[in-house]
Design an enzyme around this catalytic site. Structure first.
Site, mmCIF file in Angstrom:
data_model
loop_
_atom_site.group_PDB
_atom_site.id
_atom_site.type_symbol
_atom_site.label_atom_id
_atom_site.label_comp_id
_atom_site.label_asym_id
_atom_site.label_seq_id
_atom_site.Cartn_x
_atom_site.Cartn_y
_atom_site.Cartn_z
ATOM 1 N N TYR A 118 0.862 -1.180 0.000
ATOM 2 C CA TYR A 118 0.000 0.000 0.000
ATOM 3 C C TYR A 118 0.896 1.227 0.000
ATOM 4 C CZ TYR A 118 -3.360 3.470 1.786
ATOM 5 O OH TYR A 118 -4.155 4.580 1.960
ATOM 6 N N ASP A 157 9.508 2.898 -1.171
ATOM 7 C CA ASP A 157 8.506 3.567 -0.341
ATOM 8 C C ASP A 157 8.803 3.244 1.122
ATOM 9 O OD1 ASP A 157 4.842 3.515 -0.053
ATOM 10 O OD2 ASP A 157 6.426 4.549 1.060
ATOM 11 N N LYS A 210 5.229 9.426 8.214
ATOM 12 C CA LYS A 210 5.140 8.898 9.577
ATOM 13 C C LYS A 210 6.228 9.441 10.510
ATOM 14 C CE LYS A 210 2.819 4.801 7.737
ATOM 15 N NZ LYS A 210 1.463 4.756 8.270
HETATM 16 P P1 KE4 Z 1 -0.542 8.404 4.376
HETATM 17 O O1 KE4 Z 1 -1.114 9.076 3.170
HETATM 18 O O2 KE4 Z 1 -1.581 7.578 5.122
HETATM 19 O O3 KE4 Z 1 0.229 9.350 5.295
HETATM 20 O O4 KE4 Z 1 0.606 7.372 3.876
HETATM 21 C C1 KE4 Z 1 0.266 6.397 2.914
HETATM 22 C C2 KE4 Z 1 1.264 5.265 2.986
HETATM 23 C C3 KE4 Z 1 2.250 5.176 2.011
HETATM 24 N N1 KE4 Z 1 3.170 4.184 2.030
HETATM 25 C C4 KE4 Z 1 3.166 3.259 3.024
HETATM 26 C C5 KE4 Z 1 4.202 2.174 3.013
HETATM 27 C C6 KE4 Z 1 2.195 3.317 4.056
HETATM 28 O O5 KE4 Z 1 2.209 2.379 5.043
HETATM 29 C C7 KE4 Z 1 1.220 4.328 4.041
HETATM 30 C C8 KE4 Z 1 0.129 4.429 5.096
HETATM 31 N N2 KE4 Z 1 0.030 3.339 6.008
HETATM 32 C C9 KE4 Z 1 -1.273 3.100 6.577
HETATM 33 C C10 KE4 Z 1 -1.130 1.978 7.600
HETATM 34 N N3 KE4 Z 1 -0.970 0.712 7.022
HETATM 35 C C11 KE4 Z 1 -1.900 4.312 7.166
HETATM 36 C C12 KE4 Z 1 -3.049 4.062 8.127
HETATM 37 C C13 KE4 Z 1 -4.354 4.513 7.571
HETATM 38 O O6 KE4 Z 1 -4.567 4.390 6.341
HETATM 39 O O7 KE4 Z 1 -5.180 4.983 8.387
#
Ligand code: KE4
Length: 436
Positions: free
Chosen positions: A151, A246, A274
């Site tokens: 993701y 990523d 993060k």
């Molecule tokens: P954000 O747009 O949520 O800040 O980041 C997206 C993203 C991009 N790349 C990786 C490897 C990520 O894990 C994420 C976001 N992770 C999720 C948790 N698995 C965010 C939690 C959520 O969607 O509420």
């Protein structure tokens, strides 16, 4: 520290959930928080400190999702709180350049020598979306390769066989993503170099980039096979495609320089999020200068953001990354030791209870898969007994241990977790495995 056995009272959380469902679709601002994969009934958090969360009814939980990664130093870490307070007194946002942006950028570049130029954004989604646009501009190609279960945020072209909440809901992609967009993304099995070679053979000269989570967190934790990351670099270099690491989740977590440092990667672009914001909204993308300088105002690739480089977020990031830089020799060994004790301790209780469990862990992130078989890609992760995971999650939550509410998420240990949290977690697991 005895593990409670009575189910906690959560009447205020229930009332807050009812109000939330009158204003937010599904009552949440991000789907995975809805606890749909584990039967609903998510507590509302009132506050947190160190390794502990306190919910709206005063119940306390050991936190193993850590805001999905950012809280590596624990909640309300004093240097971070004080930095945000100081910055807030000077106004929350200017929409103009500040010294703090350069201060954090220099810290990031010290941790990631492969980053010659970078740009801050406000989320991991913005970081990966922008990196993809850059890769297409730099190569003049349109197709993107990603991996099933990975993701990278919710930009249209990346919601194809994604992980995290998409995997949890079994949504192969997402409604609203036009077929013409999805067709530009090839989703391949992770840990399969043959599939990558075949994709390049079928799409010669068309693939702009390969993007991956170097250690997958969004299918649950899945480790790269020996030689896999090196093979991806060799194939992409030969084929003239960019390699995008990523590191939104793994950055500053698996090492000060993330997976790039741990696995000695040489990506063309790196995305971060993060931890780099210390819990405030920060994403970043960076890499080779000749690629990054394609960005406006220097080059033809447009990318922008009202709150990019926000001063409060920069302050939290500087305090967090700065602390990690100054204490790496103490923090990372501690994270490793604590995570090993937690993950191995829980796995040992499963074995005693005759529960089939596969544990995947790298450093302070990991997943207990409810399956007896190895989990090396998303298809294997998807064979897990998600109903059993749901029962385990509920039993642990009621025992004061808050795990990520999905089999397809990674759990995180922070530097604030210690012997008391280890003992409480393993004891709760001993009881939980006997109630499955
Ligand atoms: P954000 O747009 O949520 O800040 O980041 C997206 C993203 C991009 N790349 C990786 C490897 C990520 O894990 C994420 C976001 N992770 C999720 C948790 N698995 C965010 C939690 C959520 O969607 O509420």
């Amino acid at each position: 520290m005895t593990t409670p056995t009575a189910v906690p009272v959560r009447t205020r959380s229930q009332a807050l959930q009812e109000r939330a469902e009158r204003v937010f679709p599904g009552g949440v601002n991000s789907p995975v928080r809805a606890f749909r994969a584990v039967g609903g009934g998510a507590p509302f958090v009132e506050s947190a400190e160190g390794a502990w969360l306190t919910d709206a009814d005063g119940n306390r939980y050991i936190d193993y999702f850590g805001s999905w990664g950012p809280m590596i130093l624990g909640h309300a870490f004093p240097p971070v709180v004080e930095a945000i307070e100081r910055a807030a007194r000077k106004s929350a946002s200017f929409g103009a350049s500040t010294a703090a942006e350069g201060d954090l950028a220099e810290r990031v570049m010290a941790c990631y020598p492969a980053i010659e130029r970078l740009r801050f954004v406000s989320s991991g989604t913005e970081a990966t979306m922008s990196a993809i646009r850059l890769a297409r501009a730099a190569t003049g190609r349109d197709v993107i390769v990603k991996f099933e279960g990975c993701y990278h945020g919710h930009a249209d072209g990346l919601l194809v066989k994604a992980g995290s909440g998409v995997a949890t809901f079994g949504i192969p992609g997402s409604a609203g993503v036009p077929e013409v967009v999805a067709k530009l993304t090839l989703a391949l099995p992770y840990n399969d170099l043959g599939a990558v070679k075949a994709a390049f053979a079928a799409h010669t000269g068309e693939i702009a980039a390969v993007i991956l989570e170097p250690v997958v967190g969004n299918a649950g934790c899945i480790l790269p096979a020996d030689g896999y990351l090196e093979g991806l670099r060799e194939i992409t270099r030969r084929e003239g495609a960019l390699l995008i690491a990523d590191e939104v989740m793994t950055g500053f977590r698996l090492a000060l320089g993330g997976a790039v440092e741990r696995y000695k990667m040489a990506p063309d672009l790196i995305t971060l999020g993060k931890i780099v914001g210390g819990g405030l909204p920060v994403g970043a993308f960076g890499g080779k200068r000749e690629i990054m300088d394609l960005l406006a105002p220097l080059g033809p690739v447009y990318q922008a953001g009202t709150l990019s480089g926000n001063p409060l977020a920069m302050a939290a990031g500087i305090a967090t990354v700065g602390y990690l830089q100054g204490h790496a020799g103490e923090v990372y060994p501690r994270l490793e030791a604590t995570a090993k004790a937690v993950f191995d301790g829980v796995a040992a209780e499963a074995a005693k209870a005759g529960v089939e469990l596969t544990t995947n862990r790298v450093g302070s992130m990991g997943t207990w898969f409810f399956t007896a078989d190895a989990v090396t890609d998303y298809d294997e992760a998807a064979k897990s007994d998600t109903a059993a995971f749901g029962r385990f999650h509920r039993a642990m939550l009621d025992a004061g241990v808050w795990l990520p509410p999905s089999q397809f998420e990674a759990a995180f240990v922070s530097a604030a977790h210690g012997d008391a949290e280890i003992a409480r977690t393993v004891d709760a697991a001993r009881i939980a495995f006997r109630s499955l």
